[in-house]
Design a protein around this motif. Structure first.
Motif, short mmCIF file in Angstrom:
data_model
loop_
_atom_site.label_atom_id
_atom_site.label_comp_id
_atom_site.label_asym_id
_atom_site.label_seq_id
_atom_site.Cartn_x
_atom_site.Cartn_y
_atom_site.Cartn_z
N GLU A 1 0.81 -1.22 0.00
CA GLU A 1 0.00 0.00 0.00
C GLU A 1 0.84 1.27 0.00
O GLU A 1 0.53 2.22 -0.71
N MET A 2 1.88 1.28 0.81
CA MET A 2 2.70 2.49 0.94
C MET A 2 3.48 2.77 -0.34
O MET A 2 4.13 1.88 -0.89
N ASP A 3 3.39 4.00 -0.82
CA ASP A 3 4.22 4.43 -1.94
C ASP A 3 5.67 4.47 -1.45
O ASP A 3 5.94 4.92 -0.34
N PHE A 4 6.60 3.96 -2.24
CA PHE A 4 7.99 3.95 -1.80
C PHE A 4 8.90 4.56 -2.86
O PHE A 4 8.53 4.65 -4.04
N ASN A 5 10.08 4.96 -2.45
CA ASN A 5 11.03 5.59 -3.36
C ASN A 5 11.36 4.67 -4.53
O ASN A 5 11.76 3.52 -4.34
N GLY A 6 11.18 5.17 -5.73
CA GLY A 6 11.48 4.41 -6.93
C GLY A 6 10.32 3.57 -7.45
O GLY A 6 10.45 2.92 -8.49
N LYS A 7 9.18 3.59 -6.75
CA LYS A 7 8.08 2.70 -7.12
C LYS A 7 7.59 2.94 -8.55
O LYS A 7 7.36 1.99 -9.31
N ALA A 8 7.40 4.21 -8.92
CA ALA A 8 6.87 4.52 -10.25
C ALA A 8 7.81 4.02 -11.35
O ALA A 8 7.37 3.42 -12.34
N THR A 9 9.09 4.24 -11.16
CA THR A 9 10.06 3.79 -12.16
C THR A 9 10.12 2.27 -12.22
O THR A 9 10.18 1.68 -13.31
N LEU A 10 10.09 1.62 -11.07
CA LEU A 10 10.13 0.16 -11.03
C LEU A 10 8.86 -0.43 -11.64
O LEU A 10 8.91 -1.46 -12.34
N ALA A 11 7.72 0.22 -11.39
CA ALA A 11 6.46 -0.25 -11.99
C ALA A 11 6.53 -0.16 -13.51
O ALA A 11 6.07 -1.07 -14.22
N ALA A 12 7.12 0.93 -14.01
CA ALA A 12 7.26 1.09 -15.46
C ALA A 12 8.22 0.04 -16.03
O ALA A 12 7.97 -0.51 -17.12
N GLN A 13 9.29 -0.26 -15.30
CA GLN A 13 10.23 -1.29 -15.76
C GLN A 13 9.56 -2.66 -15.81
O GLN A 13 9.79 -3.43 -16.74
N LYS A 14 8.74 -2.93 -14.81
CA LYS A 14 8.05 -4.22 -14.79
C LYS A 14 7.02 -4.30 -15.92
O LYS A 14 6.86 -5.35 -16.57
N GLU A 15 6.34 -3.20 -16.17
CA GLU A 15 5.31 -3.17 -17.22
C GLU A 15 5.92 -3.27 -18.61
O GLU A 15 5.45 -4.02 -19.47
N ASN A 16 6.98 -2.51 -18.84
CA ASN A 16 7.56 -2.41 -20.19
C ASN A 16 8.77 -3.32 -20.41
O ASN A 16 9.23 -3.46 -21.53
N GLY A 17 9.26 -3.92 -19.33
CA GLY A 17 10.48 -4.72 -19.43
C GLY A 17 11.71 -3.88 -19.12
O GLY A 17 11.77 -2.70 -19.46
N VAL A 18 12.67 -4.49 -18.44
CA VAL A 18 13.88 -3.75 -18.08
C VAL A 18 14.75 -3.56 -19.32
O VAL A 18 14.81 -4.44 -20.18
N PRO A 19 15.41 -2.41 -19.44
CA PRO A 19 16.27 -2.17 -20.62
C PRO A 19 17.53 -3.02 -20.60
O PRO A 19 18.08 -3.34 -21.65
#
Length: 365
Positions: free
Chosen positions: A265-283
């Motif tokens: 539940e808690m928003d954490f540092n880096g969450k948005a970027t990590l969510a995008a990496q998981k969604e789009n695949g890591v570069p």
């Protein structure tokens, strides 16, 4: 040149033939007998490491859990009292501040164990992050602790000779507080950095000095240095901060996806970027490589596919046990499938490698 830091055990190294080096500003033993012998001892019997250079930080207060949920990528709410959790601390860009262990000592008290070279940086980061909370106290207690790690298939048997506490009652990634070993009060954790079973032992600096001698005379245990600690952790493919993890490498790129809990539940540092990496695949992706041509992959060597530079080796060596010349490399994801033929550059020469499965060693249960 600034003077190197020393652990409480520095004076004990020479007695066992320790050869010291500068490791991140600390004068620590690289080996006692040989890296190969110490590596084998941990895989076959038991080895004892001085890891007193590691940092320890108390997190206390009624908002300590909320603070750690914001600070760390793993779900700290799942950690019960006397339980341990491996995790990472990230920047907003998902680069890693540090990887660490979280120990829950009480309802509102946690102990974080951080990497030695990162102590000042980590504590400053935690203190800055804590400003958003009204009841969190961050206390650097690194000077109050020494730490030993006894690792290997005979480690628990050897340590059991020195305590009445039933060590097997402590499950992996759990801890026990106020355990008396050889007459000294300690905190013990069934964790390690070698791929083997064993314990990490925390106590006062004076306690650790006494326990070092007591453990090394208790059974089939040999003193081990940084050299074998590195080959052991690498063989088990456990990441090293500054190589497999850094401010420029996310935990998902490093392949430790289990420490990233996007569902908490808690928003954490880096969450948005990590969510995008998981969604789009890591570069980029961390992959095992093995030499086809004669040579040894080393940290920093560039990796190529044809004329395209696609990444670099993070760690590599000849494994003491199997003699395989292998490495870990962070490369573009499109080339990270198994059995891909790539090249690394060694002294201006291109040598062939292939991508292989990891880990290179896994303990038989």
């Amino acid at each position: 040149m600034s003077e190197l830091k020393r652990t409480p055990l520095f004076e004990s190294y020479a007695k066992f033939g320790g050869k010291t080096i500068d490791f991140g500003g600390w004068e620590l033993p690289v080996q006692f007998s040989s890296i190969k012998e110490e590596h084998a001892a941990v895989r076959e019997a038991a080895g004892l490491f001085d890891v007193s250079h590691m940092g320890e930080v108390y997190i206390e207060g009624s908002e300590s859990l909320d603070f750690l949920q914001k600070l760390l990528t793993n779900d700290v709410s799942k950690v019960a009292i006397n339980q341990t959790q491996y995790t990472t601390m990230c920047y907003e860009n998902a680069g890693v501040v540090d990887d660490l262990l979280t120990y829950r000592l009480d309802e509102q008290k946690y102990l974080l164990v951080i990497n030695a070279a990162n102590i000042e940086k980590d504590v400053a980061w935690m203190e800055e992050q804590a400003k958003a909370f009204s009841d969190v106290v961050v206390t650097n207690v690194s000077d109050q602790f020494g730490q030993l790690a006894i690792q290997g298939p005979k480690a628990i048997e050897a340590l059991q000779q020195l305590t009445d506490y039933q060590l097997l009652d402590v499950k992996p990634f759990h801890l026990a507080q106020n355990v008396t070993i050889a007459g000294y009060s300690t905190l013990i954790s069934r964790t390690g950095y070698t791929g083997e079973d064993g314990f990490e032992i925390y106590g006062s600096p004076e306690t650790i000095v006494s326990l070092w001698d007591a453990i090394l005379t208790s059974g089939e245990v040999v003193p081990c240095g940084l050299g074998s600690r590195d080959t052991l952790r690498f063989e088990a493919c456990l990441p090293l901060y500054g190589q497999e993890l850094s401010k420029d490498i996310s935990p998902l790129e490093a392949g430790i996806n289990f420490v990233v809990k996007l569902g908490k539940e808690m928003d954490f540092n880096g969450k948005a970027t990590l969510a995008a990496q998981k969604e789009n695949g890591v570069p980029r992706k961390l992959i095992g490589i093995e030499m086809i041509d004669k040579g040894v992959p080393r940290h920093g060597y560039k990796v190529f596919k044809g004329d395209e530079e696609i990444g670099e080796v993070t760690t590599g060596t000849q494994l003491p046990s199997s003699k395989r010349n292998v490495g870990l490399a962070l490369i573009k994801t499109e080339y990270a499938q198994l059995d891909e033929i790539l090249e690394i550059e060694i002294r201006n020469r291109r040598l062939q490698v292939k991508t292989v499965a990891t880990p290179f060693y896994k303990r038989q249960k």
